[in-house]
Design a protein around this motif. Structure first.
Motif, short mmCIF file in Angstrom:
data_model
loop_
_atom_site.label_atom_id
_atom_site.label_comp_id
_atom_site.label_asym_id
_atom_site.label_seq_id
_atom_site.Cartn_x
_atom_site.Cartn_y
_atom_site.Cartn_z
N THR A 159 -4.79 0.60 -8.46
CA THR A 159 -5.10 -0.38 -7.42
C THR A 159 -5.69 -1.64 -8.03
O THR A 159 -6.69 -1.59 -8.76
N GLN A 171 -1.02 -7.94 -4.30
CA GLN A 171 -1.94 -6.81 -4.25
C GLN A 171 -1.18 -5.49 -4.20
O GLN A 171 -0.24 -5.32 -3.44
N THR A 217 -2.10 -1.38 -3.74
CA THR A 217 -3.13 -0.41 -3.37
C THR A 217 -2.51 0.97 -3.30
O THR A 217 -1.53 1.17 -2.58
N ALA A 218 -3.06 1.90 -4.06
CA ALA A 218 -2.62 3.29 -4.03
C ALA A 218 -3.78 4.14 -3.58
O ALA A 218 -4.85 4.12 -4.19
N SER A 219 -3.58 4.88 -2.50
CA SER A 219 -4.67 5.67 -1.93
C SER A 219 -4.39 7.16 -2.06
O SER A 219 -3.24 7.59 -2.02
N SER A 266 0.84 -1.20 0.00
CA SER A 266 0.00 0.00 0.00
C SER A 266 0.87 1.24 0.00
O SER A 266 1.83 1.33 0.79
N GLN A 318 0.83 5.79 -0.85
CA GLN A 318 0.06 6.99 -1.12
C GLN A 318 0.17 7.32 -2.61
O GLN A 318 1.12 6.93 -3.28
#
Length: 126
Positions: free
Chosen positions: A91, A121, A123-125, A11, A13
């Motif tokens: 993502t 997996q 995930t970029a938030s 994960s 940013q």
């Protein structure tokens, strides 16, 4: 049966970077295509990048050009995907795959690839 094992997901940013690795359990002789695919929930599997091992020629999906780089280390039987400037649209579960009888690598069509890893997996938030 040669196996592919991905690693390096996580994960981050938005704007961050990750490097995925795909280790093959054995060496394949000859030239073939190695590719990265991704699949987000509710969406079809999408080809991201491919490399033809015989020449090192690469192709990318338009959505990742200029941000992602596919590369190979033949000595380590390992494929990489360097991902920069990640955004939430990236993502997905990422898979590496091999096409051992390559005819049209540039299409990055999952139907052409017969050997797959289990996925990692990303995930970029925002």
């Amino acid at each position: 049966q040669v196996q592919l094992v991905e690693s390096g997901g996580g994960s981050v940013q938005a704007g961050g970077s990750l490097r995925l690795s795909c280790a093959a359990s054995a060496y394949w002789y000859g030239s073939y295509c190695m590719a990265w695919f991704r699949q987000a929930p509710g969406k079809e599997r999408e080809g991201v990048a491919v490399i033809y091992t015989g020449t090192g020629v690469t192709y990318y999906a338009d959505s990742v050009k200029g941000r992602f780089t596919i590369s190979q280390d033949n000595a380590k039987n390992t494929l990489y995907l360097q991902m920069n400037s990640l955004n939430p649209a990236d993502t997905a579960m990422y898979y590496c795959a091999a096409d051992l009888s390559p005819r049209r690598c540039y299409l990055i069509d999952p139907a052409d690839f017969g050997v797959w890893g289990q996925g990692t997996q990303v995930t970029a938030s925002s």
